[in-house]
Design a protein around this motif. Structure first.
Motif, PDB file in Angstrom:
ATOM      1  N   ILE A  15      36.179  48.037  18.567  1.00  0.00           N
ATOM      2  CA  ILE A  15      36.180  47.379  19.482  1.00  0.00           C
ATOM      3  C   ILE A  15      37.970  47.355  20.415  1.00  0.00           C
ATOM      4  N   GLY A  16      37.323  46.537  21.689  1.00  0.00           N
ATOM      5  CA  GLY A  16      39.173  46.473  22.218  1.00  0.00           C
ATOM      6  C   GLY A  16      38.598  45.250  23.084  1.00  0.00           C
ATOM      7  N   THR A  17      37.593  45.709  24.229  1.00  0.00           N
ATOM      8  CA  THR A  17      37.565  45.083  25.425  1.00  0.00           C
ATOM      9  C   THR A  17      37.127  43.526  24.974  1.00  0.00           C
ATOM     10  N   ALA A  18      35.910  43.268  23.618  1.00  0.00           N
ATOM     11  CA  ALA A  18      35.795  42.340  23.182  1.00  0.00           C
ATOM     12  C   ALA A  18      36.827  41.690  22.386  1.00  0.00           C
ATOM     13  N   ALA A  19      37.028  42.337  21.421  1.00  0.00           N
ATOM     14  CA  ALA A  19      38.186  41.089  21.040  1.00  0.00           C
ATOM     15  C   ALA A  19      39.562  40.594  21.589  1.00  0.00           C
ATOM     16  N   LEU A  20      39.888  41.440  22.648  1.00  0.00           N
ATOM     17  CA  LEU A  20      40.463  40.756  23.371  1.00  0.00           C
ATOM     18  C   LEU A  20      39.524  38.983  24.627  1.00  0.00           C
ATOM     19  N   VAL A  21      38.438  39.280  24.806  1.00  0.00           N
ATOM     20  CA  VAL A  21      37.963  38.358  25.098  1.00  0.00           C
ATOM     21  C   VAL A  21      37.601  37.543  24.173  1.00  0.00           C
ATOM     22  N   GLY A  44      33.396  51.907  22.677  1.00  0.00           N
ATOM     23  CA  GLY A  44      32.768  51.730  23.765  1.00  0.00           C
ATOM     24  C   GLY A  44      32.043  50.842  23.694  1.00  0.00           C
ATOM     25  N   GLY A  45      31.852  49.850  24.641  1.00  0.00           N
ATOM     26  CA  GLY A  45      30.684  48.599  24.456  1.00  0.00           C
ATOM     27  C   GLY A  45      30.027  48.258  23.467  1.00  0.00           C
ATOM     28  N   ILE A  46      30.615  47.432  22.400  1.00  0.00           N
ATOM     29  CA  ILE A  46      30.096  46.771  21.487  1.00  0.00           C
ATOM     30  C   ILE A  46      30.564  45.593  21.735  1.00  0.00           C
ATOM     31  N   ARG A  47      29.437  45.304  21.257  1.00  0.00           N
ATOM     32  CA  ARG A  47      30.072  43.263  21.537  1.00  0.00           C
ATOM     33  C   ARG A  47      29.233  42.893  20.808  1.00  0.00           C
ATOM     34  N   SER A  48      28.190  43.022  19.703  1.00  0.00           N
ATOM     35  CA  SER A  48      27.470  42.174  19.186  1.00  0.00           C
ATOM     36  C   SER A  48      27.461  43.327  17.643  1.00  0.00           C
ATOM     37  N   GLY A  49      27.151  42.272  16.194  1.00  0.00           N
ATOM     38  CA  GLY A  49      26.553  42.619  15.745  1.00  0.00           C
ATOM     39  C   GLY A  49      25.175  43.918  15.483  1.00  0.00           C
ATOM     40  N   ALA A  50      24.468  43.630  16.536  1.00  0.00           N
ATOM     41  CA  ALA A  50      23.173  44.274  16.904  1.00  0.00           C
ATOM     42  C   ALA A  50      23.828  45.668  17.351  1.00  0.00           C
ATOM     43  N   ILE A  86      43.435  51.571  41.263  1.00  0.00           N
ATOM     44  CA  ILE A  86      43.925  51.450  39.850  1.00  0.00           C
ATOM     45  C   ILE A  86      44.004  49.842  39.245  1.00  0.00           C
ATOM     46  N   ARG A  87      42.911  50.628  38.008  1.00  0.00           N
ATOM     47  CA  ARG A  87      42.266  48.360  37.023  1.00  0.00           C
ATOM     48  C   ARG A  87      41.840  48.948  35.868  1.00  0.00           C
ATOM     49  N   GLY A  88      42.062  47.968  35.060  1.00  0.00           N
ATOM     50  CA  GLY A  88      41.536  48.124  33.337  1.00  0.00           C
ATOM     51  C   GLY A  88      40.436  47.889  33.861  1.00  0.00           C
ATOM     52  N   ALA A  89      40.013  48.204  32.254  1.00  0.00           N
ATOM     53  CA  ALA A  89      38.398  47.826  31.036  1.00  0.00           C
ATOM     54  C   ALA A  89      37.926  48.916  31.997  1.00  0.00           C
ATOM     55  N   GLY A  90      36.539  48.546  31.246  1.00  0.00           N
ATOM     56  CA  GLY A  90      35.242  50.309  31.839  1.00  0.00           C
ATOM     57  C   GLY A  90      34.545  50.403  32.518  1.00  0.00           C
ATOM     58  N   THR A  91      33.697  51.391  32.299  1.00  0.00           N
ATOM     59  CA  THR A  91      32.640  51.057  33.728  1.00  0.00           C
ATOM     60  C   THR A  91      31.826  50.189  33.880  1.00  0.00           C
ATOM     61  N   MET A 120      30.689  60.229  29.065  1.00  0.00           N
ATOM     62  CA  MET A 120      29.961  60.006  28.577  1.00  0.00           C
ATOM     63  C   MET A 120      29.369  59.200  27.679  1.00  0.00           C
ATOM     64  N   PRO A 121      27.964  58.046  28.181  1.00  0.00           N
ATOM     65  CA  PRO A 121      27.590  57.530  27.168  1.00  0.00           C
ATOM     66  C   PRO A 121      27.935  57.228  26.062  1.00  0.00           C
ATOM     67  N   THR A 122      28.558  55.692  25.419  1.00  0.00           N
ATOM     68  CA  THR A 122      28.385  55.667  24.384  1.00  0.00           C
ATOM     69  C   THR A 122      27.241  56.483  23.186  1.00  0.00           C
ATOM     70  N   LEU A 123      26.148  56.111  23.669  1.00  0.00           N
ATOM     71  CA  LEU A 123      25.237  55.682  23.160  1.00  0.00           C
ATOM     72  C   LEU A 123      24.394  57.185  23.209  1.00  0.00           C
ATOM     73  N   ALA A 124      24.960  58.207  24.232  1.00  0.00           N
ATOM     74  CA  ALA A 124      24.435  59.895  24.418  1.00  0.00           C
ATOM     75  C   ALA A 124      25.508  60.318  23.351  1.00  0.00           C
ATOM     76  N   CYS A 125      26.530  60.255  22.748  1.00  0.00           N
ATOM     77  CA  CYS A 125      27.684  60.137  22.041  1.00  0.00           C
ATOM     78  C   CYS A 125      26.835  60.713  20.167  1.00  0.00           C
ATOM     79  N   ILE A 126      27.135  60.026  19.670  1.00  0.00           N
ATOM     80  CA  ILE A 126      27.157  59.385  18.067  1.00  0.00           C
ATOM     81  C   ILE A 126      26.256  60.069  18.119  1.00  0.00           C
ATOM     82  N   ARG A 127      24.764  60.607  17.910  1.00  0.00           N
ATOM     83  CA  ARG A 127      23.901  61.655  17.449  1.00  0.00           C
ATOM     84  C   ARG A 127      24.249  63.068  17.710  1.00  0.00           C
ATOM     85  N   PRO A 128      25.044  63.709  18.554  1.00  0.00           N
ATOM     86  CA  PRO A 128      25.477  65.193  18.574  1.00  0.00           C
ATOM     87  C   PRO A 128      26.841  65.232  17.822  1.00  0.00           C
TER      88      PRO A 128
END
Ligand SMILES: Cc1cc2nc3c(=O)[nH]c(=O)nc-3n(C[C@H](O)[C@H](O)[C@H](O)COP(=O)(O)O)c2cc1C
Length: 442
Positions: free
Chosen positions: A323-329, A302-308, A35-40, A274-282
């Motif tokens: 954002i979750g993880t990036a806010a914690l960092v 899911g994995g958002i880190r920067s303005g880009a 068991i652990r925290g964080a994402g893939t 599914m990866p975040t990238l694959a989810c948006i267009r559908p």
């Protein structure tokens, strides 16, 4: 006689690599899954595989210092009497008090408020620290119903019905006994110190028709004021988005597989969703097919880190991100200043993910009062606000370079893909071509 070629160095298997061997030995020694925290942690196609084209002769860029590029977003325009307007489309995702310390929740509220955005409760209810320090607070309504009460529904600015999370679509929550302090136990009506697993599905409905009734109930309790979000894990985004719209959502929150969690089975985090990238267009396609794009807002996480990343998600059709993880960092998670203590826990800064154990040296994913006191919520809130400001400015810079006077005017046409996989998933052309897999010809 040996058949081994003495000139060939010993070879390790790519299938049975060191990490796999270590996990087999760990499982064999303990008989319990990890068991652990964080994402893939595996590499999956992501926003890094997309680039912006920028403007040149065929497109006209905007001047950074003089020409405005709007970043505001209004959420909940479909049915809610009081939609929410945020200065930046970067929101703070739901993270529970219990998983996080009270100080960490306060820091998130402070940072989000300075930046003009919202924060979100989590599996465990609403704390006074967080309500008090969050100008705009979204209240999660979860399968566990932990901490759920009508009074807090009314104290919230929006309600988020959590159907699933990207880290574990189809799975329930976990909070291990070491984090169930008196206060956490009291808020969740649980015995102190006993491992808790929360339900993987809501007890109140079995499908979209019942969900529609539940949403009406929540609207009645809150006098039709609050926007109602539905959060789903990235699994079948086209149908889930369409059903969320059908059930009456004002906002759909779509969390891809890179999405962080406080605690789940590693096998789940790495193999489901599914990866975040694959989810948006559908999801955007579903909204467009229903004539609801921009009327029901889409928040992607899911994995958002920067303005880009923010700009890319928006170019693909999202209205906002979370954002979750990036806010914690940003508030201090995995900070190298605690390296000596990470080493004692058998890990290192940047890899610490045993968030379920409650021993976080940074004082964020813990209920230990001494560790929690290490986090100054005022200073941590300021760091989060700075980070949100930088991301917003970055997204704005990119949008201006693409000639857009609002982040929402970014579009798939502004992007190209670096790999075939990303081109297929994001449905934007492979760089240097006008083609992506699934699209016929030139
Ligand atoms: C420590 C932690 C606790 C979380 N708790 C919850 C929760 O209570 N409810 C929920 O819907 N999602 C929860 N999540 C998931 C986040 O809301 C969000 O979907 C995810 O973190 C987004 O991905 P990111 O971390 O890559 O930004 C949690 C995530 C983290 C890191």
């Amino acid at each position: 006689m040996s058949y081994h070629n003495p000139h060939t160095p010993p070879r390790k298997s790519a299938t049975f690599d060191d990490a796999t061997l270590a996990e087999i030995r760990r499982a064999a020694a303990t008989g319990i899954y990890d068991i652990r925290g964080a994402g893939t942690k595996r590499k999956v196609p992501h926003f890094d595989d997309l680039l912006f084209l920028g403007a040149s002769i065929s497109r006209y860029p905007l001047e950074g210092y003089r020409e405005k590029c709007d970043t505001t977003v209004t959420l909940g325009t479909r049915f809610a009497k009081k939609p929410i307007t945020l200065k930046t489309p970067i929101t703070i995702a739901g993270m529970s008090f219990g998983a996080l310390s009270g100080n960490a929740k306060e820091a998130l509220g402070r940072g989000a408020t300075i930046a003009g955005t919202s924060t979100t409760t989590g599996d465990g209810g609403m704390t006074d620290e967080e309500r008090g320090h969050s100008q705009t607070l979204v209240y999660q309504y979860l399968p566990s119903r932990y901490g759920m009460n009508p009074k807090d529904l009314r104290r919230a600015d929006a309600i988020e019905i959590v159907v699933g999370q990207g880290a574990k679509p189809g799975g329930g929550g976990m909070l291990l006994g070491q984090k169930i302090s008196d206060r956490v136990a009291n808020m969740r009506n649980l015995p102190k110190g006993i491992d808790q697993r929360s339900a993987c599905r809501h007890p109140d409905w079995t499908g979209p028709d019942d969900l529609e009734i539940k949403i009406l109930e929540l609207r009645e309790i809150t006098d039709w004021e609050k926007p109602i979000y539905i959060k789903v894990g990235g699994a079948r985004p086209y149908y889930d988005t369409a059903l969320a719209v059908k059930a009456g959502a004002d906002v759909v929150v779509l969390d891809g597989m890179q999405g962080g969690t406080a605690a789940t089975q590693d096998v789940f985090i790495e193999n489901v969703g599914m990866p975040t990238l694959a989810c948006i267009r559908p999801a955007v396609q579903a909204l467009q097919d229903l004539g609801m794009h921009r009327k029901v807002q889409l928040i992607v996480s899911g994995g958002i880190r920067s303005g880009a990343d923010v700009a890319k998600a928006m170019a693909l059709g999202a209205d906002a991100v979370a954002i979750g993880t990036a806010a914690l960092v940003a508030i201090g998670d995995n900070d190298p200043k605690w390296e000596a203590e990470y080493q004692k826990l058998g890990t290192t800064a940047g890899a610490y993910d045993d968030w379920h154990e409650g021993k976080d040296p940074a004082g964020i994913t813990t209920q230990d009062p001494e560790l929690a006191a290490r986090l100054d919520p005022v200073a941590a809130g300021r760091r989060l606000a700075n980070y949100l400001k930088v991301m917003t400015l970055e997204a704005q810079t990119i949008a201006r370079a693409c000639g857009k006077n609002h982040l929402h005017n970014l579009e798939p046409e502004d992007l190209c893909a670096l790999t075939m996989e990303a081109a297929a998933m994001a449905q934007v052309p492979l760089a240097g071509t006008s083609w992506y897999p699934g699209k016929a010809g030139f």
